[in-house]
Every structure is written in structure tokens, then in C-alpha cells.
Design an enzyme around this catalytic site. Structure first.
Site, short mmCIF file in Angstrom:
data_model
loop_
_atom_site.label_atom_id
_atom_site.label_comp_id
_atom_site.label_asym_id
_atom_site.label_seq_id
_atom_site.Cartn_x
_atom_site.Cartn_y
_atom_site.Cartn_z
N GLU A 1 -9.50 -1.91 4.95
CA GLU A 1 -10.81 -1.55 6.35
C GLU A 1 -11.53 -3.13 6.10
O GLU A 1 -12.54 -2.68 5.48
CB GLU A 1 -10.57 -0.30 6.29
CG GLU A 1 -9.92 0.42 6.53
CD GLU A 1 -8.97 0.46 7.42
OE1 GLU A 1 -8.52 -0.49 8.35
OE2 GLU A 1 -8.40 1.71 7.89
N ASP B 1 0.92 -1.28 -0.41
CA ASP B 1 0.45 -0.40 -0.28
C ASP B 1 0.77 1.60 -0.24
O ASP B 1 2.28 1.12 0.59
CB ASP B 1 -0.98 0.34 0.86
CG ASP B 1 -0.14 -0.57 2.29
OD1 ASP B 1 0.58 0.04 3.02
OD2 ASP B 1 -1.01 -0.98 2.60
N ASN C 1 -7.66 -2.92 13.35
CA ASN C 1 -9.05 -3.39 13.46
C ASN C 1 -9.28 -4.59 12.65
O ASN C 1 -10.27 -5.22 11.72
CB ASN C 1 -9.71 -2.09 12.69
CG ASN C 1 -9.37 -1.06 11.41
OD1 ASN C 1 -8.31 -2.46 11.19
ND2 ASN C 1 -9.36 -0.43 11.35
N HIS D 1 -7.42 -4.70 9.70
CA HIS D 1 -6.52 -4.76 8.29
C HIS D 1 -6.02 -5.46 8.02
O HIS D 1 -4.83 -5.56 9.01
CB HIS D 1 -7.22 -3.01 8.34
CG HIS D 1 -5.66 -2.41 8.20
ND1 HIS D 1 -6.09 -0.75 8.95
CD2 HIS D 1 -4.28 -3.00 9.07
CE1 HIS D 1 -5.10 -0.68 9.65
NE2 HIS D 1 -4.27 -1.83 9.73
C1 F6R Z 1 0.93 -1.25 6.15
C2 F6R Z 1 -0.28 -2.22 6.12
C3 F6R Z 1 -0.58 -2.37 7.64
C4 F6R Z 1 0.49 -2.84 8.46
C5 F6R Z 1 -0.65 -2.42 10.10
C6 F6R Z 1 0.32 -2.57 11.19
O1 F6R Z 1 2.18 -1.24 4.72
O2 F6R Z 1 -0.07 -2.79 5.27
O3 F6R Z 1 -1.99 -3.15 7.21
O4 F6R Z 1 0.66 -4.08 8.94
O5 F6R Z 1 -1.31 -1.86 9.90
O6 F6R Z 1 0.63 -2.04 11.35
P1 F6R Z 1 2.03 -1.35 12.73
O7 F6R Z 1 2.57 -3.15 12.33
O8 F6R Z 1 2.63 -0.01 12.77
O9 F6R Z 1 1.17 -1.80 13.63
#
Ligand code: F6R
Length: 242
Positions: free
Chosen positions: A143, A67, A136, A138
Site C-alpha cells: 500500500e 498475497d 491507490n 498498490h
Molecule cells: C491481488 C493483488 C492486488 C490486485 C489489485 C487489483 O493478488 O495483489 O494488487 O491485483 O488490487 O485488483 P482488481 O484486479 O480486482 O482490480
């Protein structure tokens, strides 16, 4: 599904890096799907270390990231391109042109999303997709929703995700509200998936993702249906699973 229990963050990072190393050793032209965020920072450090020790060669590796924020140029310190360049790519011998992220500055977002999916298909698909987990549920920036999105698409980030990400910005208003993300179909098409999760705050959602009903309200729950899912999580993250 294989669940690998790690003692703590360092142990999770080492174990996950070893799995990625094995993939690179077994297939030197692997296509790696990569993630950003705090969870995977330690494992990128470990991959850099293995590279410096002469144990890992990235010269034939191709990468596609999950992303990118919409509206942040590559040079912006919070863009995911900047994160990847500075936390991994600059420190290993991967050719820059082998690294790919969706272009959040693209004029035609629809076209950019279609081209990103075509790029992945053209590479022969993803051999190993690395994932972190949002609070959440994701994965990527898919989402909670009423249906599973398929290909790469533009999303409006939920309030909780904007809040979680605001720790990296001066204030919440500066956090981009939209992002481009691989869809669930793209992620699920990867031959192998490696999900890394750490910390007490994610214990509840990890349990829901791995043992709750498969529902787009908890996007990560779809991973239960993947034929080759490895979860590397620390004891805190697994604390509600027993
Ligand atoms: C990032 C991504 C997100 C993160 C997720 C966890 O490229 O796709 O899904 O993997 O938000 O983020 P952290 O590791 O910062 O808790």
C-alpha cells in the site's frame, strides 16, 4: 517499458495470456508469480482454454502468488488460495504441490514471511510476475507508504483497499484488515513483469504509475525502474496517457 494497447477487457486478457503462454513454451519449468482479483480472471480463463486445446502444459510449472489475507482459511470462499484453486489450478495440469501462496493462517507470521522469501529464492527466483494494479497504486498489497517495503511482510490494508475488496464479502466488516504480501524487492527481482490494467477507474492511477515520480506513495511507480516491464492495458485504462 513496453505498453501494449488492448481494445477492451477480452482483448487485454487474450494478449496477456499469450505472453504467459510464450513464457511457458520458452521455459517449461518457469516460475510464475501470480495475482488474484478481477483484472486477471479473463486471462486465467484464456489459459485454461489454451490448456484444454492441448496447447499449454503446466506439469513442470511452479507458481508463487503475491498475497493472501491473514485469518482466512484456504477453504474460505474469499481466500486467495480458494480463488486460485477454483479459477485456475483445478482446471489445468499443474501439480498441487507446485502451487504456493503465503499462509495467512500461520501462527508465526514473521517466520512465514521469511520462509516465503526463502521458497522463492530456492526456486531460483520468479521468471514472470503477473500484476494487477490497485486503485491507490498498490501492487500485491504494498500500500502507499513512506518507503518501499522489501521482502514478504504483513500489511494493514488501507480503507480504500478494504472498501474495494468489500464487493466480495457480505459487508465491509467481514473484509480482513491484514494481509501477507510479497514486498517490492521480491516483485522487482522477477526477470519479467507483466502488469495488466483495465477500465476507466484506473486511468488516472495508471498514468501516475507509468509517468509520475517514482515514490512509495504510489507503490506501482517503482515498476518504471524494472528492466523488463510489459504493460497490457485496455483503451479505457490508457485514456489519460495520450
Ligand atoms: C491481488 C493483488 C492486488 C490486485 C489489485 C487489483 O493478488 O495483489 O494488487 O491485483 O488490487 O485488483 P482488481 O484486479 O480486482 O482490480
Amino acid at each position: 517499458m513496453k505498453i501494449i494497447r488492448a481494445k477492451d477487457y477480452q482483448d487485454m486478457s487474450r494478449k496477456a495470456a499469450n505472453i504467459i503462454s510464450a513464457q511457458i513454451i520458452l521455459k517449461e519449468k518457469s516460475v510464475l508469480g501470480l495475482a488474484t482479483g478481477s483484472t486477471v480472471l479473463g486471462l486465467y480463463e484464456r489459459l485454461i482454454h489454451l490448456h484444454n486445446e492441448g496447447e499449454l502444459d503446466f506439469s513442470n510449472i511452479l507458481t508463487v502468488n503475491l498475497d493472501e489475507y491473514v485469518g482466512l482459511p484456504a477453504q474460505h470462499s474469499q481466500s486467495y488460495r480458494y480463488y486460485m484453486d477454483n479459477n485456475l489450478f483445478k482446471h489445468i495440469n499443474i501439480p498441487y504441490e507446485n502451487t504456493n501462496l503465503p499462509d495467512g493462517m500461520a501462527k508465526d507470521i514473521e517466520k512465514e514471511c521469511r520462509e516465503y522469501d526463502d521458497l522463492i529464492t530456492g526456486m531460483g527466483g520468479i521468471d514472470l510476475q503477473l500484476l494487477g494494479l490497485g486503485l491507490n497504486g498498490h501492487i500485491g498489497f504494498n500500500e502507499p507508504a513512506t518507503e518501499f517495503p522489501k521482502g514478504t511482510h504483513c500489511v494493514t490494508l488501507t480503507e480504500s483497499t478494504v472498501k474495494a475488496n468489500s464487493r466480495f464479502f457480505e459487508n465491509e466488516n467481514e473484509v480482513p484488515k491484514k494481509a501477507l504480501t510479497m514486498g517490492i524487492k521480491t516483485i522487482m527481482s522477477a526477470s519479467k513483469i507483466l502488469l495488466c490494467v483495465n477500465g476507466k477507474a484506473k486511468a488516472g492511477i495508471l498514468k501516475e504509475v507509468l509517468t509520475g515520480p517514482v515514490t512509495p506513495a504510489v507503490p506501482g511507480s517503482i515498476l518504471q525502474l524494472h528492466p523488463d516491464l510489459t504493460v497490457v492495458a485496455d483503451e479505457e485504462a490508457l485514456s489519460e496517457m495520450l
